[in-house]
Design a protein around this motif. Structure first.
Motif, PDB file in Angstrom:
ATOM      1  N   UNK A  65       0.822  -1.206   0.000  1.00 45.44           N
ATOM      2  CA  UNK A  65       0.000   0.000   0.000  1.00 45.44           C
ATOM      3  C   UNK A  65       0.854   1.254   0.000  1.00 45.44           C
ATOM      4  N   UNK A  66       1.952   1.250   0.738  1.00 47.61           N
ATOM      5  CA  UNK A  66       2.811   2.433   0.781  1.00 47.61           C
ATOM      6  C   UNK A  66       3.457   2.678  -0.572  1.00 47.61           C
ATOM      7  N   UNK A  67       3.773   1.602  -1.285  1.00 46.27           N
ATOM      8  CA  UNK A  67       4.329   1.766  -2.633  1.00 46.27           C
ATOM      9  C   UNK A  67       3.254   2.238  -3.606  1.00 46.27           C
ATOM     10  N   UNK A  68       2.057   1.643  -3.518  1.00 53.68           N
ATOM     11  CA  UNK A  68       0.983   1.972  -4.454  1.00 53.68           C
ATOM     12  C   UNK A  68       0.487   3.402  -4.292  1.00 53.68           C
ATOM     13  N   UNK A  69       0.569   3.946  -3.071  1.00 52.16           N
ATOM     14  CA  UNK A  69       0.009   5.270  -2.809  1.00 52.16           C
ATOM     15  C   UNK A  69       1.074   6.338  -2.634  1.00 52.16           C
ATOM     16  N   UNK A  70       2.304   6.047  -3.054  1.00 55.32           N
ATOM     17  CA  UNK A  70       3.401   6.979  -2.813  1.00 55.32           C
ATOM     18  C   UNK A  70       3.311   8.245  -3.647  1.00 55.32           C
ATOM     19  N   UNK A  71       2.760   8.167  -4.837  1.00 53.99           N
ATOM     20  CA  UNK A  71       2.723   9.317  -5.733  1.00 53.99           C
ATOM     21  C   UNK A  71       1.319   9.532  -6.283  1.00 53.99           C
ATOM     22  N   UNK A  72       0.965  10.789  -6.485  1.00 51.21           N
ATOM     23  CA  UNK A  72      -0.309  11.093  -7.144  1.00 51.21           C
ATOM     24  C   UNK A  72      -0.309  10.606  -8.585  1.00 51.21           C
ATOM     25  N   UNK A  73       0.877  10.488  -9.177  1.00 54.16           N
ATOM     26  CA  UNK A  73       0.970  10.108 -10.570  1.00 54.16           C
ATOM     27  C   UNK A  73       0.759   8.614 -10.791  1.00 54.16           C
ATOM     28  N   UNK A  74       0.834   7.817  -9.699  1.00 56.11           N
ATOM     29  CA  UNK A  74       0.596   6.387  -9.849  1.00 56.11           C
ATOM     30  C   UNK A  74      -0.887   6.157 -10.162  1.00 56.11           C
ATOM     31  N   UNK A  75      -1.176   5.207 -11.076  1.00 58.37           N
ATOM     32  CA  UNK A  75      -2.583   4.919 -11.398  1.00 58.37           C
ATOM     33  C   UNK A  75      -3.372   4.552 -10.146  1.00 58.37           C
ATOM     34  N   UNK A  76      -4.563   5.099 -10.031  1.00 57.77           N
ATOM     35  CA  UNK A  76      -5.361   4.893  -8.824  1.00 57.77           C
ATOM     36  C   UNK A  76      -5.762   3.437  -8.661  1.00 57.77           C
ATOM     37  N   UNK A  77      -5.745   2.646  -9.760  1.00 62.04           N
ATOM     38  CA  UNK A  77      -6.182   1.269  -9.624  1.00 62.04           C
ATOM     39  C   UNK A  77      -5.210   0.440  -8.780  1.00 62.04           C
ATOM     40  N   UNK A  78      -3.973   0.893  -8.611  1.00 62.23           N
ATOM     41  CA  UNK A  78      -3.051   0.180  -7.729  1.00 62.23           C
ATOM     42  C   UNK A  78      -3.516   0.276  -6.286  1.00 62.23           C
TER      43      UNK A  78
END
Length: 273
Positions: A65-78
């Motif tokens: 979760x910390x990796x998936x939510x680290x950046x706003x630019x990451x796709x929200x589906x992660x």
């Protein structure tokens, strides 16, 4: 006290180096590590230290979760994937170990492994928001820890009325008010200084809102995690920080403040303030 002060100074130096000297990946990895530790601490407190399966699951989920939510630019589906994976993994554990723990412990592991990392990683999302993100990240830290410090001194000087005598006997209403006022002053001074000496402009209304609301929510966060400790029958969440306890003992208020400041930054940016 000496240990607490010495580690506080060391921690401040580490934060400054991670934000302004080292490559951004260092700050991201540091917050991911803290998120994993926080997940273990919260799960151990709510599910019991003997439930190693839940603690390990929460730590693995926190890493994802910390990796998936680290950046706003990451796709929200992660992030959506991690919300779903967390439910599936933990219910599989419940089916396998239903005689050892129940849904209450499962909920604690989900909160620790999914929600706490997402909230903590607001710091990194602010950090990567722009090239001046390091200056943004200081705001919630200043609001949370500045409020805590100002509340301590205000309570010592003027405290008479207990704020939450059962949850935290030493906290007073006067201290809480002093914390809000102190945090507001500190964040405004910080915003003015950053605007004067860097290329980044931090508006006074933004800093004032972050200081006041951040101080209030920071105190709520502090009391919220304190009542979990009291219900769990523990004094500290951990011992990773000498003189301070665990990650949650040090970042309990930040967990509530960081997402607020992230939202305020987006709101004021969209309003052009």
């Amino acid at each position: 006290m000496k240990t607490r002060v010495a580690f506080g100074v060391t921690g401040a130096v580490v934060v400054i180096l991670a934000l302004f000297v080292f490559p951004p990946i260092v700050a991201q990895l540091l917050m991911m590590a803290l998120s994993v530790c926080a997940a273990q601490e919260f799960t151990a407190a709510t599910a019991g230290k003997d439930n190693k399966e839940l603690q390990i699951a929460a730590m693995v989920l926190a890493l994802g979760m910390s990796f998936a939510s680290a950046r706003d630019s990451y796709p929200v589906y992660w992030m959506r994937a991690m919300l779903y994976i967390g439910v599936v993994v933990l219910f599989i554990l419940l089916l396998r170990h239903h005689k050892k723990f129940g849904f209450q412990e499962l909920a604690g592991a989900y909160f620790g492994g999914i929600l706490i990392p997402y909230l903590l990683m607001s710091l990194i999302r602010m950090f990567t928001m722009s090239e001046n993100g390091a200056f943004h990240l200081v705001i919630p830290l200043l609001a949370a820890w500045g409020s805590d410090t100002c509340a301590l001194f205000a309570g010592m000087a003027f405290g008479k009325h207990k704020l939450a005598p059962v949850i935290s006997p030493k906290k007073t209403v006067e201290g809480a008010i002093g914390g809000v006022v102190g945090a507001a002053v500190l964040t405004v001074i910080y915003g003015v200084a950053v605007s004067a000496f860097t290329t980044l402009t931090l508006s006074v209304p933004l800093c004032l809102a972050a200081g006041i609301l951040g101080a209030v929510l920071g105190q709520i966060g502090d009391l919220s995690f304190s009542i979990v400790k009291r219900k769990s029958g523990i004094k500290d969440y951990g011992k990773i920080f000498p003189g301070h306890g665990g990650v949650l003992d040090r970042f309990d208020s930040v967990i509530f403040v960081a997402p607020l400041v992230e939202l305020l930054l987006h709101l004021f940016s969209n309003l052009g303030l």
